[in-house]
Design a protein around this motif. Structure first.
Motif, mmCIF file in Angstrom:
data_model
loop_
_atom_site.group_PDB
_atom_site.id
_atom_site.type_symbol
_atom_site.label_atom_id
_atom_site.label_comp_id
_atom_site.label_asym_id
_atom_site.label_seq_id
_atom_site.Cartn_x
_atom_site.Cartn_y
_atom_site.Cartn_z
ATOM 1 N N ALA A 49 0.836 -1.208 0.000
ATOM 2 C CA ALA A 49 0.000 0.000 0.000
ATOM 3 C C ALA A 49 0.863 1.246 0.000
ATOM 4 O O ALA A 49 0.546 2.236 -0.681
ATOM 5 N N ASP A 52 1.977 3.259 -3.089
ATOM 6 C CA ASP A 52 1.036 4.128 -3.788
ATOM 7 C C ASP A 52 0.808 5.469 -3.096
ATOM 8 O O ASP A 52 0.034 6.288 -3.595
ATOM 9 N N CYS A 60 -11.526 3.470 -3.053
ATOM 10 C CA CYS A 60 -10.860 2.780 -1.948
ATOM 11 C C CYS A 60 -10.970 1.264 -2.073
ATOM 12 O O CYS A 60 -9.995 0.538 -1.862
ATOM 13 N N TRP A 63 -8.855 -0.271 -4.923
ATOM 14 C CA TRP A 63 -7.443 -0.133 -4.578
ATOM 15 C C TRP A 63 -7.045 -1.181 -3.542
ATOM 16 O O TRP A 63 -6.009 -1.840 -3.698
ATOM 17 N N VAL A 64 -7.850 -1.372 -2.496
ATOM 18 C CA VAL A 64 -7.524 -2.381 -1.476
ATOM 19 C C VAL A 64 -7.529 -3.770 -2.105
ATOM 20 O O VAL A 64 -6.662 -4.595 -1.782
ATOM 21 N N VAL A 67 -4.173 -4.091 -3.757
ATOM 22 C CA VAL A 67 -3.102 -4.193 -2.769
ATOM 23 C C VAL A 67 -3.067 -5.602 -2.160
ATOM 24 O O VAL A 67 -2.008 -6.221 -2.062
ATOM 25 N N ILE A 124 -6.599 0.514 5.238
ATOM 26 C CA ILE A 124 -5.609 -0.459 5.722
ATOM 27 C C ILE A 124 -4.912 0.126 6.944
ATOM 28 O O ILE A 124 -4.454 1.275 6.921
ATOM 29 N N ASP A 138 -5.314 4.918 2.937
ATOM 30 C CA ASP A 138 -6.506 4.651 2.147
ATOM 31 C C ASP A 138 -6.510 5.512 0.901
ATOM 32 O O ASP A 138 -5.742 6.452 0.773
ATOM 33 N N SER A 139 -7.374 5.166 -0.007
ATOM 34 C CA SER A 139 -7.536 5.929 -1.238
ATOM 35 C C SER A 139 -8.911 6.580 -1.235
ATOM 36 O O SER A 139 -9.868 6.025 -0.701
ATOM 37 N N VAL A 147 -4.131 8.407 -2.634
ATOM 38 C CA VAL A 147 -3.777 7.574 -1.480
ATOM 39 C C VAL A 147 -3.082 8.447 -0.451
ATOM 40 O O VAL A 147 -2.110 9.140 -0.767
#
Length: 188
Positions: A49, A52, A60, A63-64, A67, A124, A138-139, A147
């Motif tokens: 993570a 980024d 979010c 993206w998670v 990751v 995260i 986080d995003s 991020v």
């Protein structure tokens, strides 16, 4: 017409050496152990993570998913609750939350694929700051797809802003063959 300058071999060699040094330096800085004054845990999800940080990654949840897949090889499903279990994650109490765990805020009665509503968010954990508070990465926390890290992040307080939102903390086993997950918490 201007005459051509003679070649400068010393300058060319210097530029090649400078480019090589910059490439080596950039490679060694990709996965920092500290950044912005934070000690970044060696947990593979956090390390992935962190690469980024400051970049545009969009929503979010997606993206998670990326990751987790990159860090563990596990593919999350699309539900905001079942998607974790499909990837082998299991729920842990907030008091046991640790770096690399994922916090999900969602409406437990409306957590299927494709939903979108206020309060829905995925983050995260980077570090535990105190009881129930964390530094997270986080995003899209500011609706711009970037991020960032946030601290202190209190998922209970964030969930309390909306009467329909609850939160869960999920842990992904790093070696699923050696770490049997407990039975998932029953769906409400």
């Amino acid at each position: 017409m201007m005459p051509k300058s003679p070649p400068r071999p010393a300058l060319t060699v210097f530029m090649v050496l400078l480019l090589a040094a910059a490439t080596v330096g950039a490679t060694t800085l990709r996965e920092p152990s500290t950044a912005n004054g934070l000690d970044v845990p060696e947990h593979p999800i956090v390390q992935r993570a962190w690469r980024d940080l400051g970049s545009y990654q969009g929503q979010c949840w997606t993206w998670v998913q990326e990751v987790v897949r990159d860090a563990t090889g596990q593919t999350m499903g699309f539900g905001y609750r079942d998607g974790f279990f499909e990837a082998g994650a299991y729920e842990v109490p907030i008091a046991e939350a640790a770096p690399g765990d994922v916090i999900q805020l969602a409406d437990d009665l409306n957590a299927g694929p494709g939903v979108d509503y206020f309060g829905l968010h995925t983050a995260i954990i980077v570090s535990v700051d105190g009881p129930g508070t964390f530094t997270v990465i986080d995003s899209n926390s500011q609706w711009d797809g970037i991020v960032r890290t946030r601290s202190p992040y209190d998922p209970a307080a964030s969930a309390d802003r909306y009467s329909w939102i609850s939160f869960h903390v999920y842990r992904f086993p790093l070696d699923p063959g050696l770490e049997p997950p407990p039975s998932p918490t029953p769906f409400p």
